[in-house]
Design an enzyme around this catalytic site. Structure first.
Site, PDB file in Angstrom:
ATOM      1  N   ARG A   1       0.833  -1.210   0.000  1.00 12.14           N
ATOM      2  CA  ARG A   1       0.000   0.000   0.000  1.00 12.14           C
ATOM      3  C   ARG A   1       0.864   1.255   0.000  1.00 12.14           C
ATOM      4  NH1 ARG A   1      -3.658  -1.381   4.861  1.00 12.14           N
ATOM      5  NH2 ARG A   1      -1.705  -2.449   5.196  1.00 12.14           N
TER       6      ARG A   1
ATOM      7  N   ALA B   1       0.413 -16.889   2.551  1.00  9.24           N
ATOM      8  CA  ALA B   1      -0.429 -15.895   3.238  1.00  9.24           C
ATOM      9  C   ALA B   1      -1.761 -16.540   3.628  1.00  9.24           C
ATOM     10  CB  ALA B   1      -0.610 -14.680   2.342  1.00  9.24           C
ATOM     11  N   ARG B   2      -2.747 -16.447   2.763  1.00 11.89           N
ATOM     12  CA  ARG B   2      -4.017 -17.129   2.983  1.00 11.89           C
ATOM     13  C   ARG B   2      -4.484 -17.653   1.631  1.00 11.89           C
ATOM     14  NH1 ARG B   2      -3.072 -17.545   7.529  1.00 11.89           N
ATOM     15  NH2 ARG B   2      -4.207 -16.789   9.353  1.00 11.89           N
TER      16      ARG B   2
ATOM     17  N   GLY C   1       3.431 -22.778   7.839  1.00 12.48           N
ATOM     18  CA  GLY C   1       4.210 -21.540   7.994  1.00 12.48           C
ATOM     19  C   GLY C   1       4.772 -21.321   9.381  1.00 12.48           C
TER      20      GLY C   1
ATOM     21  N   GLU D   1      -9.269 -24.579   2.508  1.00  9.24           N
ATOM     22  CA  GLU D   1      -8.532 -25.411   3.432  1.00  9.24           C
ATOM     23  C   GLU D   1      -9.466 -26.169   4.380  1.00  9.24           C
ATOM     24  OE1 GLU D   1      -4.936 -22.989   4.154  1.00  9.24           O
ATOM     25  OE2 GLU D   1      -5.112 -23.864   6.158  1.00  9.24           O
TER      26      GLU D   1
ATOM     27  N   HIS E   1      -0.206 -25.926   5.312  1.00 12.91           N
ATOM     28  CA  HIS E   1      -0.229 -24.745   6.207  1.00 12.91           C
ATOM     29  C   HIS E   1       0.764 -24.894   7.371  1.00 12.91           C
ATOM     30  CE1 HIS E   1      -2.991 -21.171   7.443  1.00 12.91           C
ATOM     31  NE2 HIS E   1      -1.739 -20.974   7.831  1.00 12.91           N
TER      32      HIS E   1
END
Ligand code: DGY
Length: 320
Positions: A178, A238-239, A288, A268, A286
């Site tokens: 951003r 991330a997702r 991470g 998921e 997943h």
């Protein structure tokens, strides 16, 4: 004494911190996730809910807890499972666990980059399949990452930690965010701040590190995949729903990108059937933040957030 409902299994030091402070801790201790009905029953009367990312914390659940509920403390940095606005409306503090899983997640992103570009999972499968093989000059050639451009989407703590690792591997760093990151960090990493279009068109590897929200739903879909180099790889730690999985399968099928490394999935724990038999994708479940040290730090940070709210001193890491 307050009641703290923990919605799933967390490392014991987190539970101990809450119990040692004299609170009544009601922890779901089964290996399988708690059912929605059981969760709605259990939270009734809770002063704090310590939640896992597998539980949806929405208006229904907050109302089932009751008006005495003071905080929802997620044991995760991502908090897309929590309706933060619904918490605010009810005066419930919401917290997450930033910082403590930065290194573990950046390690997994780097691992996926190496696994994807060097075909490591494919090689492992070959040996385990007991296929005959012989070293050969052209056997299972991958792509080198030295001098390759890593495009990081979302330059928060994990994005920066991945960039540091990638620099040590000789990669060039570009990012889209951003706003530009801190000048000192950008200088240290020699990182270029690019628009998303430029980043997609010029990166050899695109790694996603943005939070999931309605704004980032399917941030990577057909147009973005078509904008990437045909030789590029997509990495997602991330997702899942940041990537349109059906579009990814189609892009791989059409040879529009070279491969993908995924730690997270759109629905998921379901994984798109079109990914499962492909050699050009690396799929891990997943992982991470999945180290003993990191999960313990996440659990204890969530517990400290709960204790801070209950003691009136405030949470350590509120969701702003
Ligand atoms: C998080 O904390 O958001 C991670 O996805 C958990 O591994």
């Amino acid at each position: 004494m307050s009641t703290v409902v923990v919605t799933g299994r967390i490392p014991q030091p987190g539970v101990d911190l809450l119990r040692d402070a004299g609170h009544h801790v009601l922890a779901w201790d089964e290996p399988t996730p708690i059912s929605r009905d059981e969760l709605l029953r259990r939270v009734a009367g809770a002063d704090v809910i310590v939640s896992l990312l597998t539980e949806r914390i929405d208006a229904e659940l907050l109302d089932a807890a009751g008006p005495q509920l003071r905080a929802v403390c997620n044991v995760a940095v991502g908090y897309n499972n929590i309706d933060v606005a619904a918490c605010r409306e009810r005066g419930v503090t919401a917290t997450n666990t930033p910082g403590v899983l930065t290194d573990a997640t950046a390690d997994i992103a780097m691992a996926l980059i190496l696994m994807s570009t060097r075909r490591l999972a494919e090689g492992e499968r070959l040996i385990r399949a007991r296929e005959p093989w012989q070293w050969g000059m052209f056997m299972m050639l991958g792509s080198g990452i030295q001098g390759a451009r890593l495009g990081i989407v979302g330059m928060g703590q994990i994005g920066v930690a991945l960039a540091r690792r990638a620099r040590a591997f000789g990669m060039e760093i570009a990012y889209s965010n951003r706003k530009p990151c801190d000048t000192a960090v950008a200088d240290e990493l020699d990182a270029s701040y690019l628009s998303m279009d430029e980043l997609l068109a010029t990166s050899d590897i695109v790694s996603l590190h943005c939070p999931y929200s309605p704004d980032t739903h399917h941030l990577i879909s057909t147009p973005q995949l078509q904008a990437m180099k045909r030789s590029a790889y997509l990495i997602n730690t991330a997702r899942g729903p940041v990537v349109d999985e059906a579009a990814l399968v189609a892009a791989l099928e059409a040879g529009e990108i070279a491969g993908a490394g995924l730690d997270v999935f759109e629905k998921e724990p379901e994984v798109h059937a079109g990914l499962l038999d492909r050699d050009d994708v690396v799929l891990i479940p997943h992982l991470g933040s999945a180290t003993i040290e990191t999960r313990t730090a996440m659990a204890t940070l969530a517990a400290r957030n709960a204790l801070g709210v209950l003691a009136g001193s405030g949470p350590v890491t509120p969701i702003s």
